[in-house]
Design a protein around this motif. Structure first.
Motif, PDB file in Angstrom:
ATOM      1  N   GLN A   2       0.815  -1.195   0.000  1.00 44.06           N
ATOM      2  CA  GLN A   2       0.000   0.000   0.000  1.00 44.06           C
ATOM      3  C   GLN A   2       0.856   1.256   0.000  1.00 44.06           C
ATOM      4  O   GLN A   2       0.520   2.252  -0.652  1.00 44.06           O
ATOM      5  CB  GLN A   2      -0.918  -0.016   1.220  1.00 44.06           C
ATOM      6  CG  GLN A   2      -1.982  -1.113   1.144  1.00 44.06           C
ATOM      7  CD  GLN A   2      -2.858  -1.130   2.380  1.00 44.06           C
ATOM      8  OE1 GLN A   2      -2.511  -0.511   3.394  1.00 44.06           O
ATOM      9  NE2 GLN A   2      -3.974  -1.817   2.296  1.00 44.06           N
ATOM     10  N   LEU A   3       1.967   1.222   0.745  1.00 45.94           N
ATOM     11  CA  LEU A   3       2.881   2.361   0.756  1.00 45.94           C
ATOM     12  C   LEU A   3       3.428   2.627  -0.627  1.00 45.94           C
ATOM     13  O   LEU A   3       3.454   3.768  -1.085  1.00 45.94           O
ATOM     14  CB  LEU A   3       4.021   2.103   1.741  1.00 45.94           C
ATOM     15  CG  LEU A   3       5.122   3.176   1.782  1.00 45.94           C
ATOM     16  CD1 LEU A   3       4.542   4.517   2.188  1.00 45.94           C
ATOM     17  CD2 LEU A   3       6.227   2.749   2.727  1.00 45.94           C
ATOM     18  N   MET A   4       3.871   1.582  -1.323  1.00 47.97           N
ATOM     19  CA  MET A   4       4.415   1.759  -2.668  1.00 47.97           C
ATOM     20  C   MET A   4       3.349   2.301  -3.613  1.00 47.97           C
ATOM     21  O   MET A   4       3.613   3.185  -4.433  1.00 47.97           O
ATOM     22  CB  MET A   4       4.942   0.431  -3.208  1.00 47.97           C
ATOM     23  CG  MET A   4       6.204  -0.053  -2.554  1.00 47.97           C
ATOM     24  SD  MET A   4       6.829  -1.480  -3.417  1.00 47.97           S
ATOM     25  CE  MET A   4       8.233  -1.850  -2.416  1.00 47.97           C
ATOM     26  N   THR A   5       2.130   1.766  -3.510  1.00 48.70           N
ATOM     27  CA  THR A   5       1.066   2.209  -4.403  1.00 48.70           C
ATOM     28  C   THR A   5       0.780   3.686  -4.209  1.00 48.70           C
ATOM     29  O   THR A   5       0.582   4.437  -5.162  1.00 48.70           O
ATOM     30  CB  THR A   5      -0.206   1.383  -4.139  1.00 48.70           C
ATOM     31  OG1 THR A   5       0.096   0.009  -4.319  1.00 48.70           O
ATOM     32  CG2 THR A   5      -1.315   1.778  -5.094  1.00 48.70           C
ATOM     33  N   ASN A 127       7.572  -4.135  -6.323  1.00 45.56           N
ATOM     34  CA  ASN A 127       6.173  -4.456  -6.570  1.00 45.56           C
ATOM     35  C   ASN A 127       5.879  -4.234  -8.051  1.00 45.56           C
ATOM     36  O   ASN A 127       6.090  -3.142  -8.576  1.00 45.56           O
ATOM     37  CB  ASN A 127       5.263  -3.574  -5.724  1.00 45.56           C
ATOM     38  CG  ASN A 127       3.792  -3.817  -6.027  1.00 45.56           C
ATOM     39  OD1 ASN A 127       3.267  -4.887  -5.750  1.00 45.56           O
ATOM     40  ND2 ASN A 127       3.127  -2.834  -6.604  1.00 45.56           N
ATOM     41  N   LEU A 128       5.421  -5.279  -8.741  1.00 42.84           N
ATOM     42  CA  LEU A 128       5.090  -5.201 -10.161  1.00 42.84           C
ATOM     43  C   LEU A 128       3.584  -5.115 -10.317  1.00 42.84           C
ATOM     44  O   LEU A 128       2.837  -5.914  -9.746  1.00 42.84           O
ATOM     45  CB  LEU A 128       5.637  -6.422 -10.898  1.00 42.84           C
ATOM     46  CG  LEU A 128       5.485  -6.444 -12.423  1.00 42.84           C
ATOM     47  CD1 LEU A 128       6.687  -7.123 -13.076  1.00 42.84           C
ATOM     48  CD2 LEU A 128       4.197  -7.171 -12.835  1.00 42.84           C
ATOM     49  N   ASP A 129       3.138  -4.121 -11.114  1.00 40.30           N
ATOM     50  CA  ASP A 129       1.721  -3.892 -11.352  1.00 40.30           C
ATOM     51  C   ASP A 129       1.451  -4.089 -12.834  1.00 40.30           C
ATOM     52  O   ASP A 129       1.925  -3.329 -13.666  1.00 40.30           O
ATOM     53  CB  ASP A 129       1.338  -2.478 -10.904  1.00 40.30           C
ATOM     54  CG  ASP A 129      -0.158  -2.215 -11.024  1.00 40.30           C
ATOM     55  OD1 ASP A 129      -0.883  -3.096 -11.504  1.00 40.30           O
ATOM     56  OD2 ASP A 129      -0.586  -1.110 -10.629  1.00 40.30           O
ATOM     57  N   ALA A 130       0.690  -5.139 -13.155  1.00 37.21           N
ATOM     58  CA  ALA A 130       0.362  -5.445 -14.549  1.00 37.21           C
ATOM     59  C   ALA A 130      -1.148  -5.371 -14.742  1.00 37.21           C
ATOM     60  O   ALA A 130      -1.835  -6.375 -14.899  1.00 37.21           O
ATOM     61  CB  ALA A 130       0.876  -6.825 -14.941  1.00 37.21           C
ATOM     62  N   GLY A 131      -1.666  -4.149 -14.663  1.00 32.89           N
ATOM     63  CA  GLY A 131      -3.092  -3.983 -14.813  1.00 32.89           C
ATOM     64  C   GLY A 131      -3.841  -4.425 -13.577  1.00 32.89           C
ATOM     65  O   GLY A 131      -3.700  -3.846 -12.495  1.00 32.89           O
ATOM     66  N   ASP A 132      -4.655  -5.493 -13.709  1.00 32.96           N
ATOM     67  CA  ASP A 132      -5.445  -5.987 -12.581  1.00 32.96           C
ATOM     68  C   ASP A 132      -4.658  -6.916 -11.669  1.00 32.96           C
ATOM     69  O   ASP A 132      -5.161  -7.328 -10.626  1.00 32.96           O
ATOM     70  CB  ASP A 132      -6.685  -6.729 -13.098  1.00 32.96           C
ATOM     71  CG  ASP A 132      -7.637  -5.816 -13.862  1.00 32.96           C
ATOM     72  OD1 ASP A 132      -7.640  -4.611 -13.550  1.00 32.96           O
ATOM     73  OD2 ASP A 132      -8.344  -6.305 -14.758  1.00 32.96           O
ATOM     74  N   TYR A 251       9.596   2.615 -11.878  1.00 36.60           N
ATOM     75  CA  TYR A 251      10.089   2.258 -13.202  1.00 36.60           C
ATOM     76  C   TYR A 251       8.914   2.030 -14.151  1.00 36.60           C
ATOM     77  O   TYR A 251       7.884   1.475 -13.752  1.00 36.60           O
ATOM     78  CB  TYR A 251      10.895   0.954 -13.160  1.00 36.60           C
ATOM     79  CG  TYR A 251      12.094   0.970 -12.266  1.00 36.60           C
ATOM     80  CD1 TYR A 251      13.354   1.317 -12.739  1.00 36.60           C
ATOM     81  CD2 TYR A 251      11.980   0.598 -10.925  1.00 36.60           C
ATOM     82  CE1 TYR A 251      14.467   1.303 -11.921  1.00 36.60           C
ATOM     83  CE2 TYR A 251      13.086   0.584 -10.090  1.00 36.60           C
ATOM     84  CZ  TYR A 251      14.321   0.939 -10.594  1.00 36.60           C
ATOM     85  OH  TYR A 251      15.414   0.928  -9.769  1.00 36.60           O
ATOM     86  N   LYS A 252       9.104   2.430 -15.393  1.00 38.25           N
ATOM     87  CA  LYS A 252       8.153   2.111 -16.450  1.00 38.25           C
ATOM     88  C   LYS A 252       8.798   1.099 -17.379  1.00 38.25           C
ATOM     89  O   LYS A 252       9.930   1.288 -17.830  1.00 38.25           O
ATOM     90  CB  LYS A 252       7.779   3.383 -17.230  1.00 38.25           C
ATOM     91  CG  LYS A 252       6.763   3.146 -18.330  1.00 38.25           C
ATOM     92  CD  LYS A 252       5.412   2.725 -17.772  1.00 38.25           C
ATOM     93  CE  LYS A 252       4.364   2.595 -18.861  1.00 38.25           C
ATOM     94  NZ  LYS A 252       3.088   2.065 -18.350  1.00 38.25           N
ATOM     95  N   LEU A 253       8.074   0.013 -17.679  1.00 40.26           N
ATOM     96  CA  LEU A 253       8.557  -1.024 -18.593  1.00 40.26           C
ATOM     97  C   LEU A 253       7.474  -1.244 -19.649  1.00 40.26           C
ATOM     98  O   LEU A 253       6.416  -1.807 -19.351  1.00 40.26           O
ATOM     99  CB  LEU A 253       8.842  -2.341 -17.858  1.00 40.26           C
ATOM    100  CG  LEU A 253      10.084  -2.419 -16.949  1.00 40.26           C
ATOM    101  CD1 LEU A 253       9.906  -1.637 -15.670  1.00 40.26           C
ATOM    102  CD2 LEU A 253      10.389  -3.882 -16.604  1.00 40.26           C
ATOM    103  N   VAL A 262       3.999  -2.710 -17.992  1.00 43.39           N
ATOM    104  CA  VAL A 262       3.853  -2.827 -16.544  1.00 43.39           C
ATOM    105  C   VAL A 262       4.546  -1.650 -15.863  1.00 43.39           C
ATOM    106  O   VAL A 262       5.400  -0.975 -16.449  1.00 43.39           O
ATOM    107  CB  VAL A 262       4.447  -4.155 -16.007  1.00 43.39           C
ATOM    108  CG1 VAL A 262       3.832  -5.346 -16.704  1.00 43.39           C
ATOM    109  CG2 VAL A 262       5.964  -4.166 -16.147  1.00 43.39           C
ATOM    110  N   SER A 263       4.152  -1.410 -14.630  1.00 41.91           N
ATOM    111  CA  SER A 263       4.838  -0.460 -13.756  1.00 41.91           C
ATOM    112  C   SER A 263       5.480  -1.248 -12.627  1.00 41.91           C
ATOM    113  O   SER A 263       4.899  -2.222 -12.137  1.00 41.91           O
ATOM    114  CB  SER A 263       3.857   0.570 -13.197  1.00 41.91           C
ATOM    115  OG  SER A 263       3.297   1.350 -14.228  1.00 41.91           O
ATOM    116  N   LEU A 264       6.663  -0.826 -12.238  1.00 45.44           N
ATOM    117  CA  LEU A 264       7.378  -1.520 -11.183  1.00 45.44           C
ATOM    118  C   LEU A 264       7.904  -0.496 -10.198  1.00 45.44           C
ATOM    119  O   LEU A 264       8.514   0.499 -10.589  1.00 45.44           O
ATOM    120  CB  LEU A 264       8.511  -2.355 -11.773  1.00 45.44           C
ATOM    121  CG  LEU A 264       9.139  -3.405 -10.853  1.00 45.44           C
ATOM    122  CD1 LEU A 264       9.591  -4.618 -11.659  1.00 45.44           C
ATOM    123  CD2 LEU A 264      10.325  -2.829 -10.090  1.00 45.44           C
TER     124      LEU A 264
END
Length: 275
Positions: A2-5, A127-132, A251-253, A262-264
């Motif tokens: 949650q902190l990273m988000t 933390n890797l965020d790939a959409g949902d 990071y943006k990938l 994805v966002s990391l």
């Protein structure tokens, strides 16, 4: 997580830049200049963005030549001329002014500025965020760079390095998907001492990344690209030869050809050996 988000909000960039700008303007007010409204507008719209672009282009040249300048003993001069000088012109200057009171090129080492090279080890969680879907994993890296401390309490770092961005499983997907990413970076950091030898640092950089996505029982996809990174953190001296810090980086990938976007985000503890 949650902190990273929360920290990923781009508003953090504006806040960190604004804080730095306010501090810089406070030190620049002592310069005896009364710029016109036209000069202020031209500075804000043209000059400062140009100086910032020059600083990042200079960081690329610094990174490409660092092994040779270290061997030649002039890595600090290269960092000063290519990166720190244009960064000062972009940030450490009152709006519309043509002078910088504490211009790095006018200061003598040991009398207004201290310059040290460093090796930095960094590790934490990504933390890797790939959409949902999202997942977390360990990350770590190593960097080589040059650190500047100026008498107006401004701080500048220029560094290159490589980073392993985690072996991250997206558990909510069926079958399980694992993404492994690596990043090769050129980064400039700038900030100010805030209290007791502790520095607030804001960073921007470019990175070339590679990623391998493995679907359990299925195919493996390789992606790569060149993107931006940004971050904010605090660090300070630990004795004469070491610095420690805590840093958040986004990071943006994105590889449109492979439909990989994805966002990391990483939260890391850094320790640097200064020499």
């Amino acid at each position: 997580m949650q902190l990273m988000t929360a920290l990923r909000n781009p508003l953090k960039i504006a806040v960190a830049t604004a804080l730095l700008g306010v501090s810089s303007l406070a030190s620049a007010e002592r310069i005896d200049e009364t710029p016109s409204a036209g000069a202020m507008v031209a500075d804000a719209v043209v000059a400062r963005p140009l100086y910032f672009v020059l600083s990042q282009a200079g960081a690329l040249v610094y990174g490409a030549t660092l092994p040779f300048t270290l061997l030649g003993g002039n890595a600090d001069e290269a960092a000063e001329a290519l990166v720190v000088t244009p960064l000062q012109a972009a940030f450490v200057r009152c709006l519309g002014c043509g002078k910088i009171e504490n211009e790095v090129g006018n200061l003598r080492e040991g009398d207004g500025k201290d310059i040290r090279n460093f090796v930095m080890l960094s590790g934490g969680v990504a933390n890797l965020d790939a959409g949902d879907e999202s997942g977390t994993g360990p990350d770590y890296g190593v960097y080589l760079g040059t650190h500047f401390e100026l008498s107006d309490e401004s701080r500048f770092d220029v560094m290159i390095g490589g980073r392993y961005l985690g072996d991250i499983e997206l558990d909510d997907l069926t079958p399980t998907t694992t993404t492994t990413a690596k990043s090769y970076q050129i980064v400039s950091r700038f900030g100010r001492e805030i209290f007791g030898g502790m520095d607030l640092m804001f960073k921007l950089g470019l990175h070339h990344w590679t990623a391998e996505t493995d679907v359990d029982g299925g195919a493996t996809t390789n992606s790569s690209g060149n993107d931006f990174l940004w971050g904010v953190g605090v660090d300070g001296d630990l004795g004469d030869s070491f610095r420690v810090g805590l840093e958040y980086t986004s990071y943006k990938l994105e590889d449109t050809d492979k439909n990989f976007d994805v966002s990391l985000d990483a939260l890391d503890l850094n320790i640097s050996y200064m020499f």
